[in-house]
Design an enzyme around this catalytic site. Sequence first.
Site, PDB file in Angstrom:
ATOM      1  N   SER A 158     -19.707 -16.516  38.386  1.00 25.89           N
ATOM      2  CA  SER A 158     -18.836 -15.348  38.468  1.00 25.89           C
ATOM      3  C   SER A 158     -19.670 -14.077  38.555  1.00 25.89           C
ATOM      4  O   SER A 158     -20.895 -14.094  38.411  1.00 25.89           O
ATOM      5  CB  SER A 158     -17.914 -15.256  37.244  1.00 25.89           C
ATOM      6  OG  SER A 158     -18.520 -14.566  36.174  1.00 25.89           O
ATOM      7  N   TYR A 170     -21.191 -14.999  27.525  1.00 24.78           N
ATOM      8  CA  TYR A 170     -20.594 -15.326  28.827  1.00 24.78           C
ATOM      9  C   TYR A 170     -21.511 -14.897  29.968  1.00 24.78           C
ATOM     10  O   TYR A 170     -21.826 -15.693  30.856  1.00 24.78           O
ATOM     11  CB  TYR A 170     -19.244 -14.623  28.968  1.00 24.78           C
ATOM     12  CG  TYR A 170     -18.594 -14.822  30.316  1.00 24.78           C
ATOM     13  CD1 TYR A 170     -17.819 -15.949  30.571  1.00 24.78           C
ATOM     14  CD2 TYR A 170     -18.754 -13.891  31.338  1.00 24.78           C
ATOM     15  CE1 TYR A 170     -17.223 -16.147  31.813  1.00 24.78           C
ATOM     16  CE2 TYR A 170     -18.163 -14.081  32.585  1.00 24.78           C
ATOM     17  CZ  TYR A 170     -17.396 -15.201  32.814  1.00 24.78           C
ATOM     18  OH  TYR A 170     -16.813 -15.388  34.048  1.00 24.78           O
ATOM     19  N   THR A 205      -5.484 -17.102  37.898  1.00 21.93           N
ATOM     20  CA  THR A 205      -5.321 -18.340  37.138  1.00 21.93           C
ATOM     21  C   THR A 205      -4.285 -18.128  36.038  1.00 21.93           C
ATOM     22  O   THR A 205      -3.829 -17.008  35.788  1.00 21.93           O
ATOM     23  CB  THR A 205      -6.646 -18.777  36.495  1.00 21.93           C
ATOM     24  OG1 THR A 205      -7.047 -17.769  35.548  1.00 21.93           O
ATOM     25  CG2 THR A 205      -7.738 -18.944  37.541  1.00 21.93           C
TER      26      THR A 205
END
Length: 324
Positions: A158, A170, A205
């Site tokens: 990402s 992350y 999503t």
Amino acid sequence: MKHLKDKVTLVTGATRGIGKGIAIGLGEAGATVYITGRSLNNSNSSDVHGSLTETQAAVEEAGGVCIPVQVDHSNDEQVRLLFERIEDEQGHLDLLVNNVYSGVQVLRDANGQPFWDCEPSLWDAANNVGLRSHYVASVFAARMMTKRNSGLICTISSWGGLSYIFGTAYGTGKAACDRLAADMAVELKPHNITSISIWPGIVGTEHISQLASSMNEKNVTDKNYAVFTERYNWETPLLTGWVIAALASDPNVIRRTGGVQIVAELAKQYGLVDRDGNRPVSLRSLRFILPSALPALREYSWLIPDFKVPWSLLIQFILSSPKI
């Protein structure tokens, strides 16, 4: 067109979201699609549902062949048995999509706290079934692919690999996913195996849609978050699936090995549009950046050149943006 007929593919983490969209896209193209996840049937243990049987039904409705396999990707033995099964049943593997990720809920629970206020276990939750599981699956896939000197490994990463999104654990994991794809490419290229990192844009999503709905319920009016509350330039999970199907059928895909590939840019190159007929632009496009900073320009975005902003300037823009 069934241009992936006779191709055997594996999508990890396909009970919902991007993984489900990829499985459908590959199934539509004629591939045999193995999918993995922890929930064979919907357990209703989460506020965002999804299961392997639901994905299987969606792939079959699209005309594809789908084989669900219940796998815990934190268990290396279960992963080994998965690849052993594919080899026994199919004899080869043409495409691995490293998508499985279990860190969404723990990152949401962290609620933007700095890393030192979180338990160290946040790192494992964000990167064990994620970065580590991508490495493990790639090990077993490469063992199969090198026997035939052919294959493609796509690792879903990402924009968090470029700049701060969702926190330290992350972002570090996503940057490492990009490096994983690049370094695997060096070792796999002599065997005619392509390894690339895939960056979707803002994908609608189940989790992201829930985030947008939550912002709307809280009446978040900050223009900096309008891309979420107004769902501006969103992509559907299917777009990533169609792009990966195009990559898998590209006879010269090896030219992309080792690189970061952006879904919106690949869609443009391959002549693909999203499910609604629109073509989202890359997050590094001037057509996205200017209307994101100045929402009043949004209705005139079609007049803005689809110009890719140099990475150095893009980083400065991201650094000046609010942190999610």
